[in-house]
Design an enzyme around this catalytic site. Structure first.
Site, PDB file in Angstrom:
ATOM      1  N   CYS A  86       0.658  -1.249  -0.136  1.00 52.49           N
ATOM      2  CA  CYS A  86      -0.028  -0.121  -0.064  1.00 52.49           C
ATOM      3  C   CYS A  86       0.925   1.163  -0.118  1.00 52.49           C
ATOM      4  O   CYS A  86       1.779   1.299   0.580  1.00 52.49           O
ATOM      5  CB  CYS A  86      -0.791   0.011   1.390  1.00 52.49           C
ATOM      6  SG  CYS A  86      -1.753   1.614   1.764  1.00 52.49           S
ATOM      7  N   CYS A  92      -0.321   5.337   7.266  1.00 55.05           N
ATOM      8  CA  CYS A  92      -1.637   4.995   7.733  1.00 55.05           C
ATOM      9  C   CYS A  92      -1.748   4.271   9.082  1.00 55.05           C
ATOM     10  O   CYS A  92      -2.912   4.750   9.985  1.00 55.05           O
ATOM     11  CB  CYS A  92      -2.528   4.298   6.785  1.00 55.05           C
ATOM     12  SG  CYS A  92      -3.820   3.376   7.155  1.00 55.05           S
ATOM     13  N   CYS A  95      -2.370  -1.021   8.640  1.00 50.66           N
ATOM     14  CA  CYS A  95      -1.951  -2.323   8.836  1.00 50.66           C
ATOM     15  C   CYS A  95      -0.436  -2.198   8.782  1.00 50.66           C
ATOM     16  O   CYS A  95      -0.006  -2.295   8.150  1.00 50.66           O
ATOM     17  CB  CYS A  95      -2.138  -3.218   7.260  1.00 50.66           C
ATOM     18  SG  CYS A  95      -3.295  -2.295   6.372  1.00 50.66           S
ATOM     19  N   CYS A 185      -6.369   1.268  -0.622  1.00 54.50           N
ATOM     20  CA  CYS A 185      -6.124   0.498   0.570  1.00 54.50           C
ATOM     21  C   CYS A 185      -6.045  -1.016   0.197  1.00 54.50           C
ATOM     22  O   CYS A 185      -7.032  -1.539  -0.604  1.00 54.50           O
ATOM     23  CB  CYS A 185      -7.340   0.634   1.565  1.00 54.50           C
ATOM     24  SG  CYS A 185      -7.752  -0.310   2.915  1.00 54.50           S
ATOM     25  N   GLN A 309     -18.605  -9.701  11.851  1.00 53.91           N
ATOM     26  CA  GLN A 309     -17.390 -10.007  11.625  1.00 53.91           C
ATOM     27  C   GLN A 309     -16.915  -9.495  10.228  1.00 53.91           C
ATOM     28  O   GLN A 309     -17.331  -9.529   9.279  1.00 53.91           O
ATOM     29  CB  GLN A 309     -17.274 -11.755  11.342  1.00 53.91           C
ATOM     30  CG  GLN A 309     -17.392 -12.249  12.832  1.00 53.91           C
ATOM     31  CD  GLN A 309     -16.551 -12.106  13.715  1.00 53.91           C
ATOM     32  OE1 GLN A 309     -15.402 -11.770  13.827  1.00 53.91           O
ATOM     33  NE2 GLN A 309     -16.918 -12.283  15.193  1.00 53.91           N
ATOM     34  N   TYR A 338     -23.391 -12.019  24.150  1.00 51.78           N
ATOM     35  CA  TYR A 338     -22.531 -11.112  23.305  1.00 51.78           C
ATOM     36  C   TYR A 338     -22.635 -11.482  21.883  1.00 51.78           C
ATOM     37  O   TYR A 338     -21.824 -11.772  20.914  1.00 51.78           O
ATOM     38  CB  TYR A 338     -21.232 -10.687  23.437  1.00 51.78           C
ATOM     39  CG  TYR A 338     -20.722 -10.838  24.877  1.00 51.78           C
ATOM     40  CD1 TYR A 338     -20.437  -9.653  25.365  1.00 51.78           C
ATOM     41  CD2 TYR A 338     -20.521 -11.721  25.837  1.00 51.78           C
ATOM     42  CE1 TYR A 338     -20.262  -9.280  26.795  1.00 51.78           C
ATOM     43  CE2 TYR A 338     -20.144 -11.569  27.092  1.00 51.78           C
ATOM     44  CZ  TYR A 338     -19.858 -10.305  27.610  1.00 51.78           C
ATOM     45  OH  TYR A 338     -19.091 -10.167  29.022  1.00 51.78           O
ATOM     46  N   GLU A 360     -27.553  -9.710  23.541  1.00 52.52           N
ATOM     47  CA  GLU A 360     -26.750  -8.760  23.206  1.00 52.52           C
ATOM     48  C   GLU A 360     -27.266  -7.519  23.550  1.00 52.52           C
ATOM     49  O   GLU A 360     -28.397  -7.075  23.658  1.00 52.52           O
ATOM     50  CB  GLU A 360     -26.940  -8.710  21.427  1.00 52.52           C
ATOM     51  CG  GLU A 360     -26.440  -7.719  20.885  1.00 52.52           C
ATOM     52  CD  GLU A 360     -25.114  -7.271  20.624  1.00 52.52           C
ATOM     53  OE1 GLU A 360     -24.254  -8.091  20.773  1.00 52.52           O
ATOM     54  OE2 GLU A 360     -24.824  -6.073  20.945  1.00 52.52           O
ATOM     55  N   ASP A 409     -18.431 -14.264  23.535  1.00 47.89           N
ATOM     56  CA  ASP A 409     -17.677 -13.540  22.284  1.00 47.89           C
ATOM     57  C   ASP A 409     -17.785 -12.042  22.793  1.00 47.89           C
ATOM     58  O   ASP A 409     -18.283 -11.211  22.008  1.00 47.89           O
ATOM     59  CB  ASP A 409     -18.390 -13.716  21.120  1.00 47.89           C
ATOM     60  CG  ASP A 409     -17.597 -13.063  19.884  1.00 47.89           C
ATOM     61  OD1 ASP A 409     -16.322 -12.713  20.234  1.00 47.89           O
ATOM     62  OD2 ASP A 409     -17.831 -13.244  18.697  1.00 47.89           O
ATOM     63  N   CYS A 436     -11.282 -11.340  20.881  1.00 51.75           N
ATOM     64  CA  CYS A 436     -10.339 -10.606  20.051  1.00 51.75           C
ATOM     65  C   CYS A 436      -9.181  -9.884  20.637  1.00 51.75           C
ATOM     66  O   CYS A 436      -8.682  -9.146  20.051  1.00 51.75           O
ATOM     67  CB  CYS A 436     -11.478  -9.800  19.288  1.00 51.75           C
ATOM     68  SG  CYS A 436     -12.162  -8.533  20.445  1.00 51.75           S
TER      69      CYS A 436
HETATM   70  C1  SAM Z   1     -16.982  -9.098  19.403  1.00 49.90           C
HETATM   71  S1  SAM Z   1     -18.732  -8.800  19.018  1.00 49.90           S
HETATM   72  C2  SAM Z   1     -19.497 -10.480  18.991  1.00 49.90           C
HETATM   73  C3  SAM Z   1     -20.792 -10.610  18.177  1.00 49.90           C
HETATM   74  C4  SAM Z   1     -21.151 -11.923  17.500  1.00 49.90           C
HETATM   75  N1  SAM Z   1     -20.786 -13.052  18.675  1.00 49.90           N
HETATM   76  C5  SAM Z   1     -20.465 -12.305  16.102  1.00 49.90           C
HETATM   77  O1  SAM Z   1     -19.668 -13.081  16.134  1.00 49.90           O
HETATM   78  O2  SAM Z   1     -21.019 -11.651  15.104  1.00 49.90           O
HETATM   79  C6  SAM Z   1     -19.219  -8.418  20.714  1.00 49.90           C
HETATM   80  C7  SAM Z   1     -20.856  -7.964  20.756  1.00 49.90           C
HETATM   81  O3  SAM Z   1     -20.770  -7.554  22.342  1.00 49.90           O
HETATM   82  C8  SAM Z   1     -21.860  -6.753  22.417  1.00 49.90           C
HETATM   83  N2  SAM Z   1     -21.705  -6.318  23.695  1.00 49.90           N
HETATM   84  C9  SAM Z   1     -20.763  -5.344  24.122  1.00 49.90           C
HETATM   85  N3  SAM Z   1     -20.898  -5.229  25.360  1.00 49.90           N
HETATM   86  C10 SAM Z   1     -21.917  -5.881  25.934  1.00 49.90           C
HETATM   87  C11 SAM Z   1     -22.646  -6.399  27.164  1.00 49.90           C
HETATM   88  N4  SAM Z   1     -22.335  -5.764  28.241  1.00 49.90           N
HETATM   89  N5  SAM Z   1     -23.765  -7.047  27.071  1.00 49.90           N
HETATM   90  C12 SAM Z   1     -24.213  -7.473  25.789  1.00 49.90           C
HETATM   91  N6  SAM Z   1     -23.515  -7.220  24.846  1.00 49.90           N
HETATM   92  C13 SAM Z   1     -22.370  -6.580  24.546  1.00 49.90           C
HETATM   93  C14 SAM Z   1     -21.437  -5.762  21.301  1.00 49.90           C
HETATM   94  O4  SAM Z   1     -22.333  -4.932  20.801  1.00 49.90           O
HETATM   95  C15 SAM Z   1     -21.225  -6.598  20.177  1.00 49.90           C
HETATM   96  O5  SAM Z   1     -22.064  -6.912  19.374  1.00 49.90           O
END
Ligand code: SAM
Length: 479
Positions: A86, A92, A95, A185, A309, A338, A360, A409, A436
């Site tokens: 890039c 930037c 990356c 990009c 994702q 989540y 969520e 997650d 993550c």
């Molecule tokens: C890493 S993402 C995972 C989403 C999903 N598992 C996926 O793979 O598409 C984390 C998610 O947690 C939600 N989140 C953040 N804090 C939270 C909380 N305290 N309670 C519930 N959800 C939450 C965010 O809005 C987001 O959608």
């Protein structure tokens, strides 16, 4: 040892001063996206180099955490060196590992997870599997969030006095107020670049004012673009500081005319100062207001503000790994915490054999999850809006049905301090923790170990090639 060549400065044995040029050999990659070397017993960090490179660099800062330097020249590339693709690679910051061969990036990510686990205090440390990388680690991002700004970052190669009053691109690292005017990009989906060019041209032709961070005003704030890799559908989410139909409509009409590939265009309005693309008000100018993506054979509707994702191909492999680790048996129930738009839960427990319950905090994402369940004919799924902490605390009073498998997650910050204990008390036979931010997650793993759980698997995947971000699926079982 060979004497230093007369052209290049010798590596000083004393600590170099700010502004001084040094010569070092890069030792490793750091988790913040830097190459790391050592000089006079201190750590020196710089960007744009790979382990094994001998480089010339200028010291920018000397601090408690070591020295920071700017790469001047790669004198002798090492075995892990690669040529950045890039044109903005040095500036930037998006990356920061483009100068590092992809295989070496994957090795570094695995080592970081091993080190985080080794230093976590866990009594039982699982073996870390090799990082599942991409075959073609370019143009993988299905979403990009570009910022408009009235102050453009002027790149080094540009002539003095260039017009710096407009930019559309990405924030330069460490500069909250300046934006790089993005020309190319290498990680965004291929159509993103042309959309940026058109939006910039139209904004200038139509004299629309970009956001001025200092004055906290300006019509154009963000251009968020998303693509469903498998459906080809493209969403443009234009964030403005006011609805301003008289100025926005001509812009939108011209953008859509130039890009018939855009299947939906939404305008989000926010007057808040925060630098995030959010919708306090929303207007759909074109199409249904969402795009669809296909993942593991299921179709997902993605609305502008819901999490999905960002690397579709790797997300599919993530689903595969999580499914293997969850090992759901017929009749078992899955709790997806989540859950975002329900991606993991619906891919894992979408058949009538299982009951699925997801929580969520973002309401539009939950609406997406419900719609996604219906669109995929999943009748045994329930998605609720809720903060995971509150949900699990309420569960202590019997509010949740029992689940044999739990997927968590969480965002980068990991679990709320009250969550591990409540999670451990759910009585599941397995918890699959998708992280993550594995270094942060190890704290949660330790807490769960103290509560009688063992981390029995660590399977990393590379969802973000050329960046220091890592993703890891940890599997836990009661001891
Ligand atoms: C890493 S993402 C995972 C989403 C999903 N598992 C996926 O793979 O598409 C984390 C998610 O947690 C939600 N989140 C953040 N804090 C939270 C909380 N305290 N309670 C519930 N959800 C939450 C965010 O809005 C987001 O959608």
């Amino acid at each position: 040892m060979e004497p230093p060549s007369p052209e290049t400065p010798a590596t000083p044995l004393r600590l170099p001063r700010k502004g001084e040029e040094v010569e070092v050999v890069v030792r490793a990659l750091g988790e913040r996206g830097h190459a790391v070397a050592e000089i006079a017993g201190r750590t020196l960090r710089l960007k744009g180099a790979a382990p094994g490179d001998r480089v010339r660099a200028r010291v920018l800062r000397r601090g408690r955490r070591g020295l920071e330097a700017r790469l001047l020249e790669r004198l002798e590339p090492g075995p892990a060196a690669a040529d950045p693709r890039c044109p903005h690679a040095g500036t930037c910051g998006g990356c920061s590992f483009q100068a590092v061969a992809y295989g070496a990036q994957l090795e570094a990510k695995r080592r970081w997870i091993e080190e985080a686990l080794a230093g976590s205090g866990l009594a039982r440390v699982p073996e870390v599997a090799p990082v599942l990388g991409m075959e073609e680690p370019w143009h993988y991002r299905n979403k990009m969030d570009f910022s408009f700004a009235s102050r453009r970052w002027v790149e080094e190669h540009e002539p003095e006095g260039v017009d710096a009053s407009f930019a559309l691109g990405l924030h330069v690292p460490g500069r909250w107020d300046k934006v790089l005017d993005l020309q190319a990009c290498s990680i965004a989906f291929p159509e993103a670049e042309a959309l940026v060019h058109t939006a910039r041209r139209l904004a200038r032709e139509q004299a629309l004012d970009p956001w001025d961070v200092h004055a906290a005003r300006g019509l154009l704030r963000h251009l968020v673009v998303r693509k469903g890799l498998r459906t080809g559908e493209i969403l443009v989410d234009l964030i403005t500081d006011a609805l301003a139909p008289e100025r926005v409509e001509p812009f939108v009409a011209a953008l859509l005319e130039a890009h018939p590939e855009v299947t939906t265009l939404v305008q989000g309005v926010t007057a808040r100062a925060a630098k995030v693309a959010q919708h306090d008000e929303e207007r759909v100018h074109h199409g249904p207001g969402f795009i669809r993506e296909v993942l593991a054979g299921r179709t997902f509707e993605i609305s502008p503000t819901s999490f999905f994702q960002t690397n579709t191909l790797q997300a599919e492999r993530l689903v595969g790994v999580v499914a293997e680790e969850a090992g759901l048996r017929p009749g078992e129930r899955l709790l997806d915490l989540y859950c975002g738009a329900g991606t993991l839960g619906l891919c894992l427990a979408g058949s009538a054999e299982h009951e699925l319950l997801g929580f969520e905090v973002v309401e539009p994402a939950v609406q997406d999850a419900r719609r996604n369940a219906r669109a995929n004919g999943v009748e045994h799924a329930r998605f609720e809006v809720g903060d995971v902490r509150d949900v699990l605390v309420a569960q202590a009073h019997g509010a949740l049905p029992p689940s044999e498998v739990v997927v968590v997650d969480p965002p980068r910050a990991g679990l709320h301090p009250e969550v591990p204990a409540a999670l451990a008390a759910l009585g599941a036979r397995r918890v699959v923790y998708v992280s993550c931010n594995p270094r942060q997650a190890t704290g949660d793993l330790l807490r769960l170990e103290e509560l009688g759980w063992a981390t029995v698997g660590a399977r990393p995947l590379d969802l973000f090639p050329h960046t220091p971000h890592t993703e890891c699926v940890f599997t836990l079982e009661p001891r």
